[in-house]
Enzyme design. Sequence first.
Site, PDB file in Angstrom:
ATOM      1  N   CYS A  34      47.954  15.747  24.012  1.00 21.76           N
ATOM      2  CA  CYS A  34      48.109  14.840  22.900  1.00 21.76           C
ATOM      3  C   CYS A  34      48.706  15.201  21.343  1.00 21.76           C
ATOM      4  CB  CYS A  34      46.661  14.378  22.606  1.00 21.76           C
ATOM      5  SG  CYS A  34      45.597  13.682  23.866  1.00 21.76           S
TER       6      CYS A  34
ATOM      7  N   HIS B 154      45.601  11.641  15.546  1.00 20.18           N
ATOM      8  CA  HIS B 154      45.694  11.580  16.761  1.00 20.18           C
ATOM      9  C   HIS B 154      44.620  10.593  16.981  1.00 20.18           C
ATOM     10  CE1 HIS B 154      45.232  11.306  20.949  1.00 20.18           C
ATOM     11  NE2 HIS B 154      44.422  12.098  21.177  1.00 20.18           N
TER      12      HIS B 154
ATOM     13  N   ASN C 230      43.537   5.663  23.356  1.00 22.73           N
ATOM     14  CA  ASN C 230      43.790   6.724  23.229  1.00 22.73           C
ATOM     15  C   ASN C 230      45.032   6.811  24.152  1.00 22.73           C
ATOM     16  OD1 ASN C 230      44.496   9.608  23.491  1.00 22.73           O
ATOM     17  ND2 ASN C 230      42.506  10.269  23.538  1.00 22.73           N
TER      18      ASN C 230
END
Length: 326
Positions: A113, A253, A283
Site C-alpha cells: 500500500c 492511504h 482499499n
Amino acid sequence: MSVAGVLGTGSALPEKVISNADLEKLVDTSDQWITERTGIRERRQAAPHETTSTLSTLASRRALERAGIKATDLDLIICSTISPDMPLPSTASLIQRELGAHGCCAFDLAAACSGFLFGMTVAEQFIRTGASKYVLVIGAELLSRYLDYKDRATCVIFGDGVAAAVFGPVDPPSGILGHELHTEGQYAEHLFIPAGGTALPASCQTVEKGAHFIKMRGNELFKVAVRSLEDVSRQVMKKAGVKPDDIDLFIPHQANQRITEAIRERLGLRSEKVYSNICRIGNTSSASIPICLDECVQSGRLKRGNLVLMSAFGAGVTWGAVLMRW
Ligand code: UT7
C-alpha cells in the site's frame, strides 16, 4: 538539480461494483458492520479480461495525455504492484510494450500500500539528479484475484483499481518538498500471501489450503498503522519546516475510515482538509493514493500552490509520506 513534480494524472477503474449487500450473500457479514468498522460501502472488481497491465495502460495513456508527454518521451516506468499480471516478466515491461514507450527503463516495485509513495520517491531522485526527465509512476492492484471470498476479514476490505502520474521537472515553489520511507520486516506476516513464491511454490496442496490468498491480521495492523502514519507525517513536515496547519490537502492511504479519522485527530487537521473516497472505492493498496490524487486534480479540489501531504502504510510492513507543493 531539478525539482520534480506531477505533470499529469490518470486513473482506470473496473466497471463492476461489488456492494456490501453483494458480500452479505457470500460471507457472514453485514452492510452495517462493514460501514461502521471500515467506512466502505462498495468497491470495484475487474472483469476476467482485465489485467493489471491493461488497466495500467489505460490510466497511463490518460496521465500522458494530460501531461502533454508522448510515451516515447518517457525515460523510466515504475509500476508499483503486488498483484502483477504474472511472476515474470514485470508488469512494467508489459505496460511499456502496450504504450510503445520503446527504449525507456521499466521495472516493478513491491511495497504494497505504500508503493506509490515509494515509486514517487524513486522518480524524484532520478529527476532531481538529472538521470531522467520524465518518469511514469503507476499504482496498480487487482487484489480481487488474491482474495478468498470465504474470508470475511479480507474480502470486504480490498478492491481493484489503477492510477498513474507523470513526473518531470517543475518550477519552484511547485514540486516534491520531502519524503520519508520506512520498512519493518518483523511484521511481515501481519499481511501476506503465503504461497506462490520460493518459500511455498504452487502445488495442488497450496491451492487446496487456500495459501495463495491474502491473509491479514487486521487488528494488529490497525495499531501499527495509526502509530506509524502519525510519526511519518510529522517527520516529513518537520524536515520541510511545515506545520499541520499549513497543509491544504491530506491524502492518506484509504485503508480504513477509522484509521484516517484517528490520524486526522492526532495531526489536528480539520475534516475538510482530508480526502477520502474509501466508501466508493475500498482499499486498493498501492492504487489508493494515486486514485485520490487523480480525483482531486480532475475535480479541481487540488489547486496550484496547495500544500499536499500524502501518507501510506502497508504490508512489509512499509510506511511513508511525501510532501508536495502543487
Ligand atoms: O491497507 C493497509 C493494510 N491494512 C490495514 O491497515 C487494515 C487495518 N485493519 C483494519 O482495517 C481492521 O482491523 C479491520 C477492518 C480489518 C477489522 O476491524 P476490527 O474492528 O479490527 O475487527 P476485529 O478484527 O477486531 O474483529 C472484531 C469482530 C470479530 O468477532 P468477535 O471475535 O468479536 O466475535 C470478528 O470475527 O468482528 C468480526 N469480524 C466481522 N464481522 C462481520 C471481522 N470481520 C468481519 C466482517 N463482518 N467482515
